[in-house]
Write a protein that holds these residues in place. Structure first.
Motif, short mmCIF file in Angstrom:
data_model
loop_
_atom_site.label_atom_id
_atom_site.label_comp_id
_atom_site.label_asym_id
_atom_site.label_seq_id
_atom_site.Cartn_x
_atom_site.Cartn_y
_atom_site.Cartn_z
N GLU A 133 0.92 -1.20 -0.05
CA GLU A 133 -0.09 -0.04 -0.10
C GLU A 133 0.72 1.30 0.10
N SER A 203 -18.93 -5.59 -0.72
CA SER A 203 -19.13 -4.06 -0.94
C SER A 203 -18.08 -3.16 -0.16
N LYS A 204 -17.79 -3.79 0.97
CA LYS A 204 -16.80 -3.28 1.70
C LYS A 204 -15.30 -3.13 1.29
N PRO A 205 -14.77 -1.88 1.37
CA PRO A 205 -13.30 -1.98 1.03
C PRO A 205 -12.36 -2.80 1.84
N PHE A 206 -11.41 -2.93 1.07
CA PHE A 206 -10.48 -4.13 1.78
C PHE A 206 -9.70 -3.38 2.88
N SER A 207 -9.49 -4.02 4.15
CA SER A 207 -8.87 -3.55 5.30
C SER A 207 -7.94 -4.99 5.64
#
Length: 255
Positions: A133, A203-207
């Motif tokens: 990242e 639907s959730k962003p990757f964490s």
């Protein structure tokens, strides 16, 4: 029997056959801004030992080359060389790598992390995602600190950053071999645990934090008193258990 004009080259056929020196060279190639063809040609020349012969190029641009074990030089044009370089195309795909055994007196874990705890695996995942990242070198140093350890040191997650200091001044090409190794390892895990890493859409962003905490929660069933014990178990034992739970959950969903 080989034909008189046949050219035979000896090169590794897959990533885990690379020697330490070859691995560092390929790592260094990845750090350059070469085109795909340039990358493959340079890899072929190095891995095969091919060298330009001490002869002038032909009028059409073809060049003379020599290779260990062959007395007479041979002629190749650019297209022929590029075609031969396709034998190195496997270098462009994530594959298992036998890492450099020692870095700064620390020894690599098994290349498939068979001797790693679940805690070590999760920490490796954490710093892998952090480096991907941010591309901050400190995260790569921390990843190396997880995957390399002095034989007399016990695993202690609280010492990762302190132990990472010894790797700060390593040649970046050497550091990058560790990143390449871990990419290859991560390509293996979904093959062993296909249901766990089935890539179901959300639907959730990757964490990374949620990803890691989710694995722990699946194993301890929400009982945090079990976490410390779970983290000490084998990485693959934990992954195999998570795979079984994913299979069971999928069966219930189908029903």
């Amino acid at each position: 029997m080989a034909k008189q004009n046949e050219i035979r080259l000896r090169i590794p056929r897959q990533m885990d056959q690379l020697t330490g020196k070859q691995l560092v060279f390929i790592s260094r190639l990845f750090m350059q801004k070469y085109t795909e063809t340039e990358f493959l040609v340079k890899a072929l020349l190095y891995l095969s030992g091919m060298r330009l012969a001490n002869r002038e190029p032909e009028p059409d641009g073809a060049r003379w080359y020599t290779v260990p074990g062959r007395r007479k030089p041979f002629l190749l044009d650019a297209d022929q060389l590029a075609m031969m370089a396709n034998n190195c195309r496997y270098l462009l795909e994530p594959g298992e790598i036998k890492p450099l055994k020692w870095l700064k007196g620390a020894r690599a874990l098994h290349y498939r992390l068979y001797n790693a705890s679940f805690d070590e695996y999760l920490m490796a995942e954490n710093y892998y995602f952090a480096f991907v990242e941010t591309r901050k070198e400190e995260h790569l140093d921390n990843l190396i600190s997880v995957l390399y350890r002095h034989p007399w040191h016990r695993w202690d997650a609280s010492l990762i950053r302190r132990r990472a200091r010894k790797f700060r001044n390593l040649d970046y090409a050497i550091k990058n071999t560790v990143f390449m190794w871990y990419i290859g390892f991560r390509a293996l895990v979904p093959k062993r645990c296909p249901e766990l890493f089935s890539g179901k859409k959300t639907s959730k962003p990757f964490s990374a934090r949620n990803y890691i905490n989710g694995m722990i929660h699946q194993l301890n069933n929400g009982d945090i008193t079990l976490t410390k014990k779970l983290l000490k178990q084998s990485a693959w034992a934990a992954l195999d258990e998570l795979e079984q739970r994913a299979l069971q959950a999928n069966e219930l969903t189908v029903k």
